[in-house]
Scaffold this motif. Structure first.
Motif, PDB file in Angstrom:
ATOM      1  N   ARG A  98      14.994 -28.820 -42.072  1.00 45.20           N
ATOM      2  CA  ARG A  98      16.226 -27.563 -42.397  1.00 45.20           C
ATOM      3  C   ARG A  98      16.829 -27.975 -43.870  1.00 45.20           C
ATOM      4  NH1 ARG A  98      19.882 -24.514 -39.396  1.00 45.20           N
ATOM      5  NH2 ARG A  98      21.766 -23.845 -40.576  1.00 45.20           N
ATOM      6  N   LYS A  99      16.000 -29.373 -44.665  1.00 40.25           N
ATOM      7  CA  LYS A  99      15.681 -29.774 -45.442  1.00 40.25           C
ATOM      8  C   LYS A  99      17.381 -30.599 -45.738  1.00 40.25           C
ATOM      9  CE  LYS A  99      13.020 -26.906 -48.159  1.00 40.25           C
ATOM     10  NZ  LYS A  99      12.933 -25.736 -49.375  1.00 40.25           N
ATOM     11  N   ILE A 100      17.327 -31.475 -44.775  1.00 38.26           N
ATOM     12  CA  ILE A 100      19.067 -31.844 -44.038  1.00 38.26           C
ATOM     13  C   ILE A 100      18.716 -33.127 -44.805  1.00 38.26           C
ATOM     14  CG2 ILE A 100      21.153 -32.627 -43.226  1.00 38.26           C
ATOM     15  CD1 ILE A 100      20.973 -30.066 -43.739  1.00 38.26           C
ATOM     16  N   LYS A 101      19.041 -34.185 -45.508  1.00 40.75           N
ATOM     17  CA  LYS A 101      18.244 -35.399 -46.010  1.00 40.75           C
ATOM     18  C   LYS A 101      19.661 -36.807 -45.103  1.00 40.75           C
ATOM     19  CE  LYS A 101      16.523 -35.107 -50.314  1.00 40.75           C
ATOM     20  NZ  LYS A 101      16.364 -35.061 -51.955  1.00 40.75           N
ATOM     21  N   ALA A 102      19.387 -36.886 -43.747  1.00 42.71           N
ATOM     22  CA  ALA A 102      19.829 -37.474 -42.987  1.00 42.71           C
ATOM     23  C   ALA A 102      19.079 -38.727 -42.305  1.00 42.71           C
ATOM     24  CB  ALA A 102      20.321 -36.687 -42.196  1.00 42.71           C
ATOM     25  N   PHE A 103      19.625 -39.527 -41.472  1.00 45.14           N
ATOM     26  CA  PHE A 103      19.051 -40.122 -39.558  1.00 45.14           C
ATOM     27  C   PHE A 103      19.314 -39.688 -39.324  1.00 45.14           C
ATOM     28  CE2 PHE A 103      19.034 -42.698 -43.864  1.00 45.14           C
ATOM     29  CZ  PHE A 103      17.807 -43.268 -44.103  1.00 45.14           C
ATOM     30  N   TYR A 104      18.780 -39.543 -38.006  1.00 46.16           N
ATOM     31  CA  TYR A 104      18.778 -39.076 -36.653  1.00 46.16           C
ATOM     32  C   TYR A 104      18.438 -40.425 -35.890  1.00 46.16           C
ATOM     33  CZ  TYR A 104      18.923 -37.731 -31.871  1.00 46.16           C
ATOM     34  OH  TYR A 104      19.242 -38.019 -30.477  1.00 46.16           O
ATOM     35  N   THR A 105      20.173 -40.515 -34.429  1.00 47.12           N
ATOM     36  CA  THR A 105      20.303 -41.730 -34.332  1.00 47.12           C
ATOM     37  C   THR A 105      20.769 -41.568 -32.591  1.00 47.12           C
ATOM     38  OG1 THR A 105      20.600 -44.355 -33.873  1.00 47.12           O
ATOM     39  CG2 THR A 105      22.302 -43.017 -34.753  1.00 47.12           C
ATOM     40  N   ASP A 106      20.515 -42.021 -31.612  1.00 51.35           N
ATOM     41  CA  ASP A 106      21.255 -41.782 -30.299  1.00 51.35           C
ATOM     42  C   ASP A 106      21.182 -42.757 -29.577  1.00 51.35           C
ATOM     43  OD1 ASP A 106      18.433 -42.189 -29.588  1.00 51.35           O
ATOM     44  OD2 ASP A 106      17.920 -40.249 -28.940  1.00 51.35           O
ATOM     45  N   VAL A 107      22.403 -43.284 -28.874  1.00 57.10           N
ATOM     46  CA  VAL A 107      22.606 -44.603 -27.852  1.00 57.10           C
ATOM     47  C   VAL A 107      22.902 -43.689 -26.196  1.00 57.10           C
ATOM     48  CG1 VAL A 107      24.151 -45.773 -30.131  1.00 57.10           C
ATOM     49  CG2 VAL A 107      25.077 -43.867 -28.851  1.00 57.10           C
ATOM     50  N   VAL A 108      22.651 -44.361 -25.416  1.00 49.63           N
ATOM     51  CA  VAL A 108      22.758 -44.104 -23.911  1.00 49.63           C
ATOM     52  C   VAL A 108      23.766 -44.899 -23.946  1.00 49.63           C
ATOM     53  CG1 VAL A 108      22.398 -44.720 -21.965  1.00 49.63           C
ATOM     54  CG2 VAL A 108      20.257 -44.132 -23.690  1.00 49.63           C
ATOM     55  N   ALA A 109      25.217 -44.347 -23.373  1.00 49.43           N
ATOM     56  CA  ALA A 109      26.725 -44.920 -23.020  1.00 49.43           C
ATOM     57  C   ALA A 109      26.900 -44.381 -21.865  1.00 49.43           C
ATOM     58  CB  ALA A 109      27.503 -45.296 -24.045  1.00 49.43           C
ATOM     59  N   GLU A 110      27.874 -44.992 -20.671  1.00 49.55           N
ATOM     60  CA  GLU A 110      28.791 -44.104 -19.522  1.00 49.55           C
ATOM     61  C   GLU A 110      29.027 -43.136 -19.850  1.00 49.55           C
ATOM     62  OE1 GLU A 110      27.645 -44.870 -16.996  1.00 49.55           O
ATOM     63  OE2 GLU A 110      26.128 -46.685 -17.270  1.00 49.55           O
ATOM     64  N   ASP A 111      29.798 -43.226 -20.931  1.00 48.58           N
ATOM     65  CA  ASP A 111      30.607 -41.516 -21.690  1.00 48.58           C
ATOM     66  C   ASP A 111      31.077 -41.860 -23.084  1.00 48.58           C
ATOM     67  OD1 ASP A 111      33.339 -43.931 -22.424  1.00 48.58           O
ATOM     68  OD2 ASP A 111      33.197 -45.185 -20.880  1.00 48.58           O
ATOM     69  N   LEU A 112      31.541 -41.116 -22.768  1.00 47.40           N
ATOM     70  CA  LEU A 112      31.498 -40.517 -24.989  1.00 47.40           C
ATOM     71  C   LEU A 112      32.237 -41.921 -25.943  1.00 47.40           C
ATOM     72  CD1 LEU A 112      30.724 -38.133 -27.203  1.00 47.40           C
ATOM     73  CD2 LEU A 112      33.057 -37.289 -26.754  1.00 47.40           C
ATOM     74  N   ARG A 113      33.356 -42.153 -24.970  1.00 41.62           N
ATOM     75  CA  ARG A 113      33.771 -42.598 -26.618  1.00 41.62           C
ATOM     76  C   ARG A 113      33.573 -44.060 -26.344  1.00 41.62           C
ATOM     77  NH1 ARG A 113      40.717 -44.543 -25.744  1.00 41.62           N
ATOM     78  NH2 ARG A 113      40.382 -45.488 -27.886  1.00 41.62           N
ATOM     79  N   SER A 114      32.588 -44.770 -25.112  1.00 36.72           N
ATOM     80  CA  SER A 114      32.210 -45.656 -25.583  1.00 36.72           C
ATOM     81  C   SER A 114      30.795 -45.858 -26.259  1.00 36.72           C
ATOM     82  CB  SER A 114      31.761 -46.543 -24.670  1.00 36.72           C
ATOM     83  OG  SER A 114      30.391 -45.620 -23.597  1.00 36.72           O
ATOM     84  N   GLY A 115      30.079 -45.003 -26.541  1.00 32.54           N
ATOM     85  CA  GLY A 115      29.114 -44.237 -26.939  1.00 32.54           C
ATOM     86  C   GLY A 115      29.448 -44.271 -28.852  1.00 32.54           C
TER      87      GLY A 115
END
Length: 897
Positions: A600-617
């Protein structure tokens, strides 16, 4: 006992016998495959036909210097190639394969193309040398076919056609022919050395040969420049191709038994022995033959004769007349076949010339297609894949042979050896410079693919070899050097631009990593300053809560538009669940999401985390994302459209995320679009990374030109200027460049605080300033009722009880709104209603609306009331709405003036 069916089946299925094993390709050792091949390629036409002439021009001393300079370059390059060949598994493709797999496609591709072309031209040079010798023989017997020049062309084309036939017959036949040529050359050398000690006959003396004499050596020790080529670097350019056969063994790397052993050992041994032969021949012939001789037996003279000049007078010969008129046909300076004349048996030298020229031409004719074939198979450049097809058990590049043949014929038609040799010199020097520089570059950048085991390699020697090669190129022919480097830069730039889908451990990538790392560490020493917002050293650097980026393309496109080439963008995704369950999903999809962003020609990094709920993630992402000063300070997220129907705890978490962002000194950018941001229900959610990329890219409003619309900014509170900065950066982009930026400031103009009055004159620099009189306006009754209906399901209806009772009533439902909170926040609620009316009046047709994000006091404003404010403020608006709130750090340059 077996029944008949069993017997029949057994008889029918009986194997016919063991199948013959498939034919194995021919493999060579270091002597036959590398050393002999390199020596034959180095011993070429220059050795027999030009080395005596170069010795006459430059003298023995400078000729040795020319030889040693050439050998220095080739030896250092040989060391670099040896290092590359011990850097990993070696397959077919020769120099190109070795460099591209060790140092990356960027350098390998450019070197491969140039080297293949140089070898194709070298075929022409060696063939012309052979044709020149045959022409001289015909001329001596008065049997020219047409004329001297056209005879070279005819003989050359016929010869290269025969060589092509030998090459097409396969590597086994070609190797047998090379061994035969090698033996012929050795016999011719012995014949020459024997000839130097056999007493010279009168006929040979008339041609300038007088056996070993100290006075002849002394005279030939110093230079005697003649003709247009009579300069040191002019002669160097003619000689250098004779030292360039060092990669002949590496170029057939796929046909060697053990390339990692054969290439270093065979290449360096070949360089050593050929260097010795060049030095010996230059010194011996310079000690035996005078520079000028007439060849006439009548030019004898007595000792001390008057009018006789030159060294030959003391030897009984008078060559004065032809020397003064520069019409002598013999002698080192005039007779290219001097080695044949000196030798014990002339035809053996002629056979040696034939062997050297034909073997070198054959080696180059084999090398060029092999390198080019591997390059074509990798498809780094367009329109050349046709030549990558191989035939037979050795995958012979027949189409490459035909192309090399066509190039060689084109240069054979020049029919002038002294014109072809400098062309080759520049391209070979360019190749050697690139090889050495590539090794040096890989060493200093600690390239992941650079781990050679060759013990004699030195990065500083490689740098010296590269520097010397470049300097010599420009000293030879500066314009040809510029053309060669122009071609290299074009080829290198093309591969860098196209970014081929290969991963060979590029030293260019390693260099980029090191530079990025060093600059990132260096940023830690930079003091924060407002102007750095525009220089991408500090904000806006965004952490974007996209989830899977392809689920919210509009949010990705919006942030990517104003951060591109300016600042940091990280797409964050929280995987809710246990680590054991979600980690495999993370590994499976993260690469696909990154590829989606690249496509898509977006200059960005992607990262993900695993958490018990959205807010803590999100808390984890906020705290852990970034590196040093390259850390996000703006949290960008989408508006929660389903807050009225979603579980109230998810709404509580959503509003809590906004408060967390402010607690961590982040600014907040919240985006709402009428049609929503999440398109996951409109597309099939792919788990396969390749499918994620291959899937159709959804188009958004941020990918199209906006024409002459407006970007309307409603600057309601002074949050440091972030509400102004983001639309301003957006307006600098091409698709939004024609949009007029309008800044609306609320309240009565005469009630504006002193700070904003001082700031007002600065707005015209970045936008058109405006004033919206909504501070004291009266809201429409229907709009107020709509707001009351919006919060009705979330009201506690406690009847204005005291705070303790209210807290007990909403113990399990903190999102409920008490009557006291409704009453206390009435003015703020009406402000949101009125703001929405103003937006509908002023900005209905805007391209984008940016508003300062209202803030509810933490612990004092229930999440449902706060979401009702955001809903009321941004409802019914067609343009995208950006709700922005800075972290109170100044981001506009006029604050520091």
């Amino acid at each position: 006992r077996s029944n008949g069916l069993t017997d029949g089946a057994s008889e029918e299925g009986e194997p016919e016998g063991p199948k013959a094993p498939p034919p194995q390709p021919v493999r060579f050792g270091w002597v036959k495959g590398v050393m002999i091949r390199c020596m034959l390629n180095i011993w070429g036409v220059i050795l027999y036909l030009r080395l005596p002439w170069i010795t006459a021009q430059a003298g023995i001393a400078l000729t040795w210097l020319i030889i040693l300079m050439s050998v220095t370059v080739t030896t250092i390059t040989g060391l670099s190639i040896s290092a590359i060949s011990t850097n990993g598994k070696v397959k077919s493709g020769g120099t190109y394969f070795l460099i591209s797999r060790s140092l990356g496609p960027e350098l390998g591709g450019s070197i491969g193309l140039i080297f293949a072309f140089a070898n194709a031209v070298a075929v022409a040079m060696h063939t012309v040398g052979f044709a020149e010798t045959v022409r001289d023989l015909l001329q001596e017997h008065n049997s020219l076919i047409v004329d001297p020049t056209n005879d070279i062309r005819i003989i050359g084309v016929v010869t290269v056609t025969v060589l092509l036939g030998i090459s097409l017959a396969g590597m086994e036949w070609e190797a047998k022919a090379q061994v035969l040529f090698f033996l012929v050359i050795l016999v011719s050398f012995i014949n020459y050395l024997v000839g130097t000690v056999i007493p010279a006959t009168a006929e040979k003396q008339a041609k300038g040969f007088f056996n070993y004499r100290a006075d002849i050596f002394a005279q030939n020790f110093v230079p005697n420049w003649r003709g247009p080529e009579g300069t040191f670097f002019g002669l160097f350019s003619i000689f250098f191709p004779s030292a360039t056969g060092i990669l002949a063994g590496a170029n057939i790397s796929g046909d060697l038994k053990d390339p990692a052993v054969a290439i270093p050992k065979g290449t360096l041994m070949a360089i050593f022995w050929t260097t010795v032969s060049y030095l010996v021949i230059s010194a011996t012939i310079g000690a035996c033959v005078v520079r000028d001789a007439s060849g006439s037996l009548n030019d004898t003279v007595g000792a001390g004769a008057l009018g006789c000049e030159g060294l030959a007078c003391g030897l009984g010969w008078n060559f004065t007349e032809c020397a003064q008129k520069q019409s002598c046909r013999y002698g080192l300076s005039n007779y290219y076949q001097s080695m044949s004349m000196v030798s014990g048996f002339g035809p053996l030298i002629t056979a040696g010339i034939f062997g050297a020229t034909l073997s070198s031409a054959l080696a180059c004719l084999v090398s060029a297609p092999k390198v080019f074939q591997c390059l074509c198979k990798d498809q780094l450049y367009p329109l050349i894949g046709f030549f990558g097809k191989g035939y037979g058990k050795n995958s012979e590049p027949i189409r490459g042979y035909i192309l090399t043949y066509a190039i060689a014929v084109g240069f054979i038609l020049i029919a002038e050896l002294n014109s072809i040799a400098p062309i080759i010199s520049n391209f070979f020097l360019c190749s050697y410079a690139l090889i050495n520089f590539s090794c040096f570059h890989a060493s200093i950048t600690n390239s992941p693919g650079w781990r050679p085991s060759f013990r004699y390699y030195s990065k500083w020697a490689a740098l010296f070899g590269a520097t010397v090669s470049v300097v010599i190129m420009f000293l030879l022919t500066w314009w040809a050097a510029l053309i060669a480097f122009g071609i290299v830069i074009f080829l290198l730039g093309y591969v860098l631009y196209k970014k081929p889908d290969v991963n060979w451990g590029s030293s260019v990538q390693a260099s980029s990593y090191n530079l990025a790392l060093n600059y990132s560490v260096g940023l830690s020493e930079v003091d924060e300053h407002v102007k750095n917002y525009r220089q991408a050293l500090l904000p806006p650097q965004c952490l974007v809560l996209t989830g899977p980026p392809n689920f919210r393309p509009a949010l990705v496109d919006f942030v990517g538009t104003f951060t591109k080439n300016l600042s940091l963008m990280i797409c964050g995704n929280v995987l809710i669940g246990s680590r054991k369950q979600k980690m495999p999903e993370s590994r499976l999809t993260s690469e696909g999401h990154t590829k989606w962003l690249i496509k898509r020609k977006i200059k960005a990094f992607y990262t993900d985390v695993v958490a018990e709920d959205l807010r803590s993630g999100v808390q984890i992402l906020i705290q852990a994302s970034g590196l040093g000063k390259m850390r996000p300070n703006i949290l960008a997220l989408g508006y929660k459209r389903n807050w009225q129907t979603a579980h109230p705890q998810t709404v509580e978490d959503y509003v809590g995320i906004l408060h967390d962002a402010f607690d961590f000194k982040y600014g907040v950018c919240l985006m709402r679009m009428k049609e929503g941001l999440d398109i996951s229900r409109m597309m099939q959610a792919h788990m396969d990374p390749d499918a994620l990329v291959a899937g159709q890219q959804a188009s958004t409003v941020f990918q199209t030109g906006q024409g002459k619309k407006t970007i309307d900014i409603y600057w309601l509170f002074d949050d440091g200027g972030l509400t102004l900065l983001i639309p301003y950066l957006l307006g600098r982009k091409k698709r939004w460049g024609k949009c007029k930026i309008r800044v609306f400031v609320g309240g009565q103009i005469n009630r504006m605080d002193d700070e904003r009055k001082a700031d007002w004159p600065h707005f015209p620099r970045m936008a058109e300033a405006a004033w919206a009189p909504f501070g004291d306006a009266v809201c429409l009754f229907c709009s107020i009722k709509r707001f009351d209906d919006l919060i009705a399901p979330f009201r506690l209806n406690d009847g204005f009880k005291d705070e303790v009772v209210v807290n007990e009533m909403r113990h399990d439902c903190p999102w409920k709104i008490s009557d006291e909170e409704v009453n206390k926040n009435r003015a703020k609620s009406l402000r949101q209603v009125r703001l929405n009316e103003i937006l509908l009046d002023y900005s209905r047709d805007a391209a984008l609306i940016a508003i300062t994000l209202p803030i509810g006091r933490k612990g004092r404003c229930p999440s449902s009331l706060y979401m009702a404010w955001l809903e009321t403020l941004s409802q019914d608006l067609r343009p995208p709405v950006i709700l922005t709130r800075g972290n109170q750090e100044n981001v506009l340059t006029f604050y520091c003036q």
